[in-house]
Design a protein around this motif. Structure first.
Motif, PDB file in Angstrom:
ATOM      1  N   LEU A 525      85.970  76.227  -4.763  1.00 13.71           N
ATOM      2  CA  LEU A 525      86.552  75.324  -5.751  1.00 13.71           C
ATOM      3  C   LEU A 525      87.851  75.937  -6.266  1.00 13.71           C
ATOM      4  CD1 LEU A 525      86.003  72.649  -7.324  1.00 13.71           C
ATOM      5  CD2 LEU A 525      85.027  74.072  -9.136  1.00 13.71           C
ATOM      6  N   VAL A 526      88.923  75.129  -6.243  1.00 13.40           N
ATOM      7  CA  VAL A 526      90.233  75.609  -6.670  1.00 13.40           C
ATOM      8  C   VAL A 526      90.793  74.685  -7.739  1.00 13.40           C
ATOM      9  CG1 VAL A 526      92.557  76.261  -5.954  1.00 13.40           C
ATOM     10  CG2 VAL A 526      90.658  76.510  -4.348  1.00 13.40           C
ATOM     11  N   ASN A 527      91.145  75.250  -8.892  1.00 14.43           N
ATOM     12  CA  ASN A 527      91.871  74.532  -9.939  1.00 14.43           C
ATOM     13  C   ASN A 527      93.318  74.998  -9.931  1.00 14.43           C
ATOM     14  OD1 ASN A 527      90.359  72.718 -11.994  1.00 14.43           O
ATOM     15  ND2 ASN A 527      88.895  74.365 -11.488  1.00 14.43           N
ATOM     16  N   ALA A 528      94.241  74.051 -10.003  1.00 11.83           N
ATOM     17  CA  ALA A 528      95.659  74.412  -9.975  1.00 11.83           C
ATOM     18  C   ALA A 528      96.428  73.571 -10.978  1.00 11.83           C
ATOM     19  CB  ALA A 528      96.246  74.218  -8.577  1.00 11.83           C
ATOM     20  N   ALA A 529      97.366  74.226 -11.666  1.00 11.38           N
ATOM     21  CA  ALA A 529      98.298  73.536 -12.553  1.00 11.38           C
ATOM     22  C   ALA A 529      99.703  73.993 -12.180  1.00 11.38           C
ATOM     23  CB  ALA A 529      98.005  73.864 -14.017  1.00 11.38           C
ATOM     24  N   PHE A 530     100.657  73.088 -12.292  1.00  8.60           N
ATOM     25  CA  PHE A 530     102.022  73.447 -11.902  1.00  8.60           C
ATOM     26  C   PHE A 530     103.033  72.744 -12.788  1.00  8.60           C
ATOM     27  CE2 PHE A 530     100.984  69.659  -9.481  1.00  8.60           C
ATOM     28  CZ  PHE A 530     102.143  68.884  -9.557  1.00  8.60           C
ATOM     29  N   THR A 531     104.220  73.325 -12.812  1.00  8.05           N
ATOM     30  CA  THR A 531     105.351  72.705 -13.495  1.00  8.05           C
ATOM     31  C   THR A 531     106.604  72.988 -12.691  1.00  8.05           C
ATOM     32  OG1 THR A 531     106.589  72.590 -15.588  1.00  8.05           O
ATOM     33  CG2 THR A 531     105.776  74.743 -14.921  1.00  8.05           C
ATOM     34  N   GLU A 532     107.569  72.076 -12.778  1.00  2.00           N
ATOM     35  CA  GLU A 532     108.788  72.214 -11.989  1.00  2.00           C
ATOM     36  C   GLU A 532     109.942  71.546 -12.732  1.00  2.00           C
ATOM     37  OE1 GLU A 532     109.181  72.105  -7.381  1.00  2.00           O
ATOM     38  OE2 GLU A 532     109.389  70.039  -8.073  1.00  2.00           O
ATOM     39  N   TYR A 533     111.049  72.267 -12.799  1.00  2.00           N
ATOM     40  CA  TYR A 533     112.256  71.749 -13.439  1.00  2.00           C
ATOM     41  C   TYR A 533     113.351  71.612 -12.396  1.00  2.00           C
ATOM     42  CZ  TYR A 533     116.506  71.562 -16.270  1.00  2.00           C
ATOM     43  OH  TYR A 533     117.714  71.195 -16.809  1.00  2.00           O
ATOM     44  N   LYS A 534     114.033  70.454 -12.402  1.00  2.72           N
ATOM     45  CA  LYS A 534     115.125  70.200 -11.467  1.00  2.72           C
ATOM     46  C   LYS A 534     116.400  69.874 -12.230  1.00  2.72           C
ATOM     47  CE  LYS A 534     112.607  68.354  -7.469  1.00  2.72           C
ATOM     48  NZ  LYS A 534     112.482  67.187  -6.552  1.00  2.72           N
ATOM     49  N   TYR A 535     117.494  70.406 -11.694  1.00  2.00           N
ATOM     50  CA  TYR A 535     118.804  70.064 -12.226  1.00  2.00           C
ATOM     51  C   TYR A 535     119.707  69.717 -11.053  1.00  2.00           C
ATOM     52  CZ  TYR A 535     123.467  70.392 -14.208  1.00  2.00           C
ATOM     53  OH  TYR A 535     124.754  70.104 -14.580  1.00  2.00           O
ATOM     54  N   GLY A 536     120.416  68.576 -11.154  1.00  2.00           N
ATOM     55  CA  GLY A 536     121.312  68.163 -10.088  1.00  2.00           C
ATOM     56  C   GLY A 536     122.643  67.709 -10.632  1.00  2.00           C
ATOM     57  N   GLY A 537     123.632  68.588 -10.570  1.00  2.00           N
ATOM     58  CA  GLY A 537     124.975  68.253 -11.022  1.00  2.00           C
ATOM     59  C   GLY A 537     125.920  68.076  -9.852  1.00  2.00           C
ATOM     60  N   ASP A 538     127.215  67.947 -10.161  1.00  2.00           N
ATOM     61  CA  ASP A 538     128.207  67.765  -9.110  1.00  2.00           C
ATOM     62  C   ASP A 538     128.329  68.994  -8.217  1.00  2.00           C
ATOM     63  OD1 ASP A 538     128.742  65.245 -10.073  1.00  2.00           O
ATOM     64  OD2 ASP A 538     130.385  65.916 -11.363  1.00  2.00           O
ATOM     65  N   ARG A 539     128.150  70.176  -8.792  1.00  2.00           N
ATOM     66  CA  ARG A 539     128.330  71.405  -8.016  1.00  2.00           C
ATOM     67  C   ARG A 539     127.049  72.196  -7.851  1.00  2.00           C
ATOM     68  NH1 ARG A 539     133.701  72.445  -7.544  1.00  2.00           N
ATOM     69  NH2 ARG A 539     133.300  74.592  -6.933  1.00  2.00           N
ATOM     70  N   LEU A 540     126.087  71.988  -8.735  1.00  2.00           N
ATOM     71  CA  LEU A 540     124.882  72.808  -8.734  1.00  2.00           C
ATOM     72  C   LEU A 540     123.636  71.945  -8.597  1.00  2.00           C
ATOM     73  CD1 LEU A 540     123.353  75.523  -9.240  1.00  2.00           C
ATOM     74  CD2 LEU A 540     123.443  74.949 -11.683  1.00  2.00           C
ATOM     75  N   PHE A 541     122.753  72.363  -7.685  1.00  2.00           N
ATOM     76  CA  PHE A 541     121.407  71.792  -7.631  1.00  2.00           C
ATOM     77  C   PHE A 541     120.427  72.954  -7.685  1.00  2.00           C
ATOM     78  CE2 PHE A 541     117.502  70.739  -5.408  1.00  2.00           C
ATOM     79  CZ  PHE A 541     117.129  69.577  -6.056  1.00  2.00           C
ATOM     80  N   ALA A 542     119.455  72.872  -8.592  1.00  2.00           N
ATOM     81  CA  ALA A 542     118.510  73.965  -8.761  1.00  2.00           C
ATOM     82  C   ALA A 542     117.115  73.426  -9.035  1.00  2.00           C
ATOM     83  CB  ALA A 542     118.946  74.887  -9.900  1.00  2.00           C
ATOM     84  N   THR A 543     116.125  74.103  -8.481  1.00  2.00           N
ATOM     85  CA  THR A 543     114.720  73.804  -8.735  1.00  2.00           C
ATOM     86  C   THR A 543     114.007  75.100  -9.073  1.00  2.00           C
ATOM     87  OG1 THR A 543     114.725  71.972  -7.154  1.00  2.00           O
ATOM     88  CG2 THR A 543     112.598  72.855  -7.785  1.00  2.00           C
TER      89      THR A 543
END
Length: 837
Positions: A525-543
């Motif tokens: 049995l596996v319990n998992a929680a996650f979070t993720e933030y994304k930013y997408g601009g003209d010059r920068l994309f980050a996750t």
């Protein structure tokens, strides 16, 4: 042509708007004015024009053709010149041809390039740099406007009848931040979106050696992905093993992805909407595996009309259909495929059989008294229900099976029967709620995998049976929410619960005995929680993401950080970087207990607290991307460390060592990709460098050695040419040979043969190279039906490549050393015929 349409639009606009507004008048009255003005006569039925009113004003410069076009748009009636003086008016018929044009823009008013405009009748085109499109269709047709990251726009032809070329706006999908790095990345229908390779099977035409879209084969075109044994499903992503790949179909975990022992993909491409492939910078929403991610999705849109297709090649036939059940609310899609290899042996089947069954009892004992029956089949079904524009319910199911029965008879009359079955079934339901700045998703999935093999040794109607069984039962639930924080950023939070039950057993039994050779039965049995933030601009994309896994049976908690960055230094140049840590709780082990048939000798096994630890993987990457004037260049270097692997998984038990070992694998690699378009011709070449070193406690004196699947240098060069509805593809693959362990014969004579082993994987097989060819022709018709015919040839110059080499001795007193070699597929032609409606 475009300038002519623009000029016409201006003139017609003057007809409608260049003078003071006029009141509507009956069509009969307007027709009388036109007859007097241009000295023509109209022919029509009174019922057709009765009650029809239009507002139109005629200037001195207005021509008859311009007036008729305006009337046709306003009344939706067909005006046809019978002669110079007579014009017939009638209602539009469904097969009346129309020339539709327009301009596509996004919500900010920017032109949209590369929008796929697809009609229900099968006519396709793409918008240009200014967003302009033009297509010839029939009156009853419907146009679909599709572009990566935007919601599908669907318009009836009658709605697009306008004065000039209208402008249509497409809306972005909610929570979409990624920007397309390159379209038609390795082939038509393949996109590169930051670290994601997105495949749209509906847009795939040809790949080298293939005439039908194959999901897994299209992924193999990506740098850093190879298949040392020429199988479609045996994907080694940056040095990882195939069981380390997470393969999902509509959220359902799959445990076997190959028909015909891996030579063909089990997934029907004609009902697949998109495939997302990730080899680094993996989203924190994916867990359970440490290598590649292949996420396959069918459409979540309600079909508005009946559509489908059917076809056959020299191995199998298939059909699919999509049917609307409740208009704009509910639709259903069904598909089925089955081989006819059990009753018809084509040249294609014979070549595949030689490749698959070599060095097995089937390949070594071919005679009239032996019978080999083999077939494969798969079925898929999905239901999409949209009670509102914001909600989508989807129910999905898949089932696929491979079944082999081999009967043989010895000279003494003893009969043998091998029966091998592999099947995977899965079911899933999901619910999505999409708001402008908010999305909620949740779903359930169930997957069941079965491998079952029996060998019967029958003497005087008495059977002794050896059996192997492997069962995986996987149940999972997920829920996540995505919120748009600002115009260029979003946050995703989710939870996943997974229960996996895996068991296997190797047994021998007869009339008076039953012997269990090995078995295992575990649940995790596996319990998992996650979070993720994304930013997408003209010059920068980050996750940036973080995943937490709690393995109940181990009482262990793992934090898995993930990150990906893409930074545009200046317009044509980007730099990229990623890092990730991942864990895996289930893997395949190579067994040799029951190997009478020498096929499907791997079984799934859960991690345990005693011998099989949780597998852990770290990966760091850094790269550059350059794109300008039709050129695209990409290079990425990576370091990958995999810990907790076993010698059973990596296959070192035979012949070097028969003891169980735990070790790790360190992988250094470099992927380079270069592409250029010249009109209808496109060519790309990729190069991959892979250096894998494995270290196992107590093996090779603790020193590292090359991995079993290590291919140091790999080159893939592909060419594509399009001329109208004719498509050609040519691909050449070259790579250094796979590593293997050589032996030296030390003794023999009357006693057992004695062999000595050289350094583990200290030798390499000869260089591998192969040329593949494909040709495809689309036949467009005036009605909704279109046809496709194609020809492909694998290994055009019939190169005899060695894929693997192993050594063993015969288990007798006068035993001999046996050098077992697996050779590649020989020259293999294939033909296809399909129709779509």
């Amino acid at each position: 042509m475009r300038s002519f349409l623009f000029a016409t639009a201006c003139l017609l606009s003057c007809v409608l708007h260049g003078q003071p507004p006029v009141e509507e008048d009956s069509l009969v009255s307007v027709l009388q004015q036109i007859e007097d003005r241009f000295d023509v006569r109209f022919s029509y039925s009174d019922e057709l024009v009765e009650g029809v009113f239009v507002a139109i004003s005629l200037s001195d410069s207005t021509t008859l053709e311009e007036v008729l076009q305006v009337l046709q748009v306003k009344t939706k009636l067909r005006f046809t010149a019978i002669s110079k003086d007579y014009i017939a008016i009638r209602a539009f018929e469904k097969n009346d041809e129309l020339l539709i044009c327009g301009y596509l823009k996004d919500e900010s008013g920017e032109p949209m390039f590369g929008v796929l405009i697809r009609s229900d009748s099968g006519v396709n085109t793409i918008s240009d740099l200014e967003g302009f499109f033009q297509v010839s269709v029939v009156f009853s047709d419907v146009l679909n406007f599709e572009h990566l990251g935007f919601g599908r726009l669907r318009r009836a032809t009658s709605e697009l009848m306008a004065v000039g070329c209208p402008t249509l706006a497409m809306k972005e999908k909610a929570s979409f931040l990624e920007t397309v790095t390159i379209e038609n990345y390795t082939a038509s229908g393949v996109y590169k979106v930051n670290n994601l390779v997105k495949v749209l099977p509906e847009d795939l035409t040809v790949l080298p050696g293939l005439i039908e879209p194959d999901i897994l084969q299209s992924i193999q075109q990506s740098p850093g992905v190879n298949s040392p044994y020429e199988t479609v499903s045996g994907l080694h992503v940056r040095g990882g093993s195939p069981d380390q790949n997470l393969v999902l179909w509509n959220g359902i975990t799959t445990y076997n992805q190959g028909h015909f022992f891996g030579m063909l993909s089990t997934f029907n491409p004609y009902i697949t909407k998109e495939v997302n492939f990730i080899k680094n910078g993996t989203s924190s929403s994916y867990g359970g595996r440490v290598s590649g991610v292949i996420d396959i999705q069918t459409s979540d849109e309600v079909n508005e009309s009946v559509s489908g297709g059917a076809g056959f090649n020299m191995l199998h036939g298939d059909a699919f259909v999509s049917v609307p059940v409740i208009k704009d609310k509910l639709s259903m899609t069904l598909s089925g495929r089955r081989s006819y290899t059990d009753w018809l042996e084509t040249p294609t089947y014979n070549q595949y059989s030689k490749r698959v069954f070599q060095n097995t009892k089937i390949g070594e004992n071919e005679n009239a008294e032996n019978r080999n029956d083999f077939f494969f089949t798969d079925y898929n079904a999905s239901i999409v229900f949209k009670p509102t524009e914001e909600q989508t319910f989807r129910a999905s199911s898949l089932y696929y099976k491979n079944h082999l029965t081999y009967n043989s008879l010895s000279e003494s009359g003893i009969s043998f029967e091998d029966d091998l079955l592999t099947q995977n079934e899965g079911y899933g339901i999901s619910w999505d709620l999409r708001k402008t700045h908010f999305q909620l998703s949740q779903g359930l999935q169930y997957s069941n995998y079965l491998l079952q093999y029996e060998f019967q040794h029958i003497v005087n109607d008495t059977a002794a049976i050896s059996s192997k069984k492997n069962l995986v039962s996987d149940i999972g639930y997920y829920a996540d929410v995505t919120m748009e924080l600002k115009e260029q950023s979003e946050l995703k939070i989710g939870y996943q619960l997974n229960r996996n039950h895996t068991r296997y057993a190797f047994e021998d039994f007869g009339p008076a005995y039953e012997l269990v050779l090995d078995q295992d039965d575990r649940t995790l049995l596996v319990n998992a929680a996650f979070t993720e933030y994304k930013y997408g601009g003209d010059r920068l994309f980050a996750t940036v993401g973080l995943r937490g896994n709690y393995y109940h049976d181990f009482n262990k908690f793992y934090l898995e950080p993930r990150a990906y960055l893409s930074w545009k230094l200046f317009d044509p140049l980007k730099i990229t970087a990623s890092g990730e840590y991942r864990t895996q709780f289930i893997s395949q082990i190579k067994e040799s207990v029951v190997s009478d048939l020498s096929l499907e000798n791997q079984v799934w096994k859960l991690a345990s607290t005693d011998r099989f630890p949780i597998i852990e993987s770290f990966q760091l990457t850094s790269g550059v991307v350059y794109s300008r004037n039709g050129w695209f260049f990409e290079s990425e270097a990576y370091l990958k460390q995999i810990e907790g692997v076993t010698s059973l998984t990596f296959g070192f038990l035979n012949p070097v060592d028969n003891d169980y070992r735990i070790g790790d694998s360190q992988i250094l690699g470099l992927d380079v990709f270069l592409k250029k378009n010249w009109g209808g011709y496109k060519s790309w070449v990729s190069y991959s460098y892979l250096h894998t070193r494995n270290t196992f406690t107590g093996l090779n004196n603790g020193a590292s050695f090359p991995g079993n699947w290590n291919i140091r240098h790999f080159v893939n060069w592909s060419h594509f040419y399009t001329l109208g509805d004719f498509y050609l593809s040519l691909g050449w693959k070259w790579h250094t040979g796979k590593a293997y362990t050589d032996v030296v014969l030390e003794g023999g004579g009357n006693g057992p043969v004695t062999v000595g082993f050289d350094e583990i994987n200290g030798e390499n097989l000869p260089v591998y190279h192969r040329l593949d060819f494909s040709a495809l022709y689309e036949i467009q018709t005036g009605n909704k039906v279109r046809y496709r015919v194609g020809l492909s040839v694998l290994n055009v110059y019939n190169r005899k490549n060695i894929l693997n080499r192993e050594f063993r001795t015969t288990p007798t007193l006068d035993n001999e050393l046996i050098d077992t070699r697996i050779y590649s597929l020989g020259i293999t032609p294939n033909l296809v015929f399909r129709l779509f409606w």
